[in-house]
Design a protein around this motif. Structure first.
Motif: not given
Ligand code: PLP
Length: 353
Positions: A80, A183, A186, A210, A212-213, A221
């Motif tokens: 993201s 955003d 989470y 995302t 990622s989490k 990525r």
């Molecule tokens: C970890 C995080 C992201 C980053 O996400 P990526 O997809 O890894 O770039 C974006 N926003 C917040 C609030 C995050 O904590």
């Protein structure tokens, strides 16, 4: 004129986007100056010697299905983070426009804003109310130059959510003037419906998600911008060609198979259970003054002595994130929820002088 066309930088609407050479999988390729041979150690399905022509569109179809929106409303990118970067580049005119954010929050909004040469407007969350959003302060600070409002929910590093009704109100109030970017990196760690449920009603709402989490793909990525199709169309004009690598594409396809999604859901469940257990155990430690309630995969804790908390964690073999010297989070440390075993070892380390 759509909201995206009204708000986008005029030079971006005017430019000619980069055009890929046409792709035809039935023909052998001598059109892109690629190597005819795979590199050593290449275990990819399609060959790393080839440009990832179709990777992006495949990923966008998969992400659209995951988030329950049409593919025209999804832009995939390198995390993201790339979505944040593209939004600021498309919608903030350098030296003229402004981005409004609510610290303490994710650092990339301010960085992307400054890189673009735009003005940053800070409207702090209310720490005395569990880092609640202050809509009245946003209204006061919102300027005629404000094109982007960034909200993070659940917020990093505080862990609390912004009520959807506040997001909807804000979208309505700035409907003609700004995009509201929520955003939700989470979102999977909370049961509340996310801002995606508001997309149909607000043409100026943008949601970031995302892999990622919750999906464990931080190293691949891959993230998504989800918004009205005309907002996505503006972002498509400026993103780089071949925006998803072959390796990322193949890893995401595997991780988002039905079995992969089921596994991710089970792990999310485990992390939520552990979050509750860890929070309760941390509350009993003398070094911890307060554990902020969290709807994410981390806990923000207010320490009586942050340096001692960090030192004990380090002795037990763990790195925590120190926010104790930052203006909005004095005395606080952020702890990512680990596996059961990691959390046990952390807790016993923190209890050991
Ligand atoms: C970890 C995080 C992201 C980053 O996400 P990526 O997809 O890894 O770039 C974006 N926003 C917040 C609030 C995050 O904590």
């Amino acid at each position: 004129m759509s909201i995206a066309e009204r708000l986008a930088r005029p030079e971006i609407l005017a430019l000619e986007p980069y055009a890929h050479p046409a792709f035809d999988p039935t023909l052998e390729r001598l059109d892109a100056n690629e190597s005819p041979w795979r590199p050593a150690g290449d275990r990819s399905d399609t060959g790393l010697n080839r440009y990832p022509e179709t990777a992006g569109t495949q990923i966008e179809a998969v992400l659209a299905a995951l988030y329950g929106v049409p593919a025209t409303q999804v832009l995939a990118g390198r995390g993201s983070d790339e979505g944040i970067d593209l939004l600021t580049r498309a919608f903030l005119r350098p030296y003229r426009d402004s981005l409004l954010q609510c610290p303490p929050t994710f650092g990339m909004y301010a960085l992307a804003c400054r890189l673009q040469g735009a003005t940053l407007i800070d409207v702090p969350l209310d720490r005395t109310q569990g880092f609640a959003l202050r809509p009245a302060d946003i209204r006061t600070a919102f300027a005629s130059t404000t094109r982007l409002i960034f909200l993070c929910s659940p917020n990093n590093p505080t862990g609390n959510r912004i009520p959807l009704s506040l997001i909807a109100d804000l979208c309505r109030e700035v409907a003609e003037q700004a995009l509201v970017v929520v955003d939700e990196a989470y979102a999977e760690f909370t049961e509340d419906p996310g801002a995606l449920t508001l997309l149909g009603e607000h043409a100026n709402l943008v949601v970031l998600r995302t892999l990622s989490k919750a999906y464990g793909l931080a190293g691949a990525r891959c993230g998504a911008v989800i918004a009205a199709a005309d907002v996505i169309a503006v972002l498509r004009r400026i993103r780089p060609p071949y925006f998803i690598t072959t390796g990322t594409s193949e890893a995401v396809m595997r991780a988002l198979s039905p079995a992969g999604i089921a596994e991710a859901r089970a792990r999310i469940q485990t992390l939520c259970t552990e979050r509750k257990r860890l929070a309760a155990a941390l509350e009993t430690l003398a070094l911890i003054r307060h554990v902020f309630p969290s709807t994410a995969n981390f806990l923000l804790v207010e320490c009586t002595e942050a340096t001692e908390v960090l030192a004990r964690a380090r002795r037990a073999g763990f790195l925590l994130r120190d926010f104790s010297r930052q203006p909005h989070t004095r005395g606080c440390v952020r702890i990512s929820i680990g596996s059961e075993d990691q959390n046990d070892r952390l807790l016993s380390g923190l209890a050991t002088p």
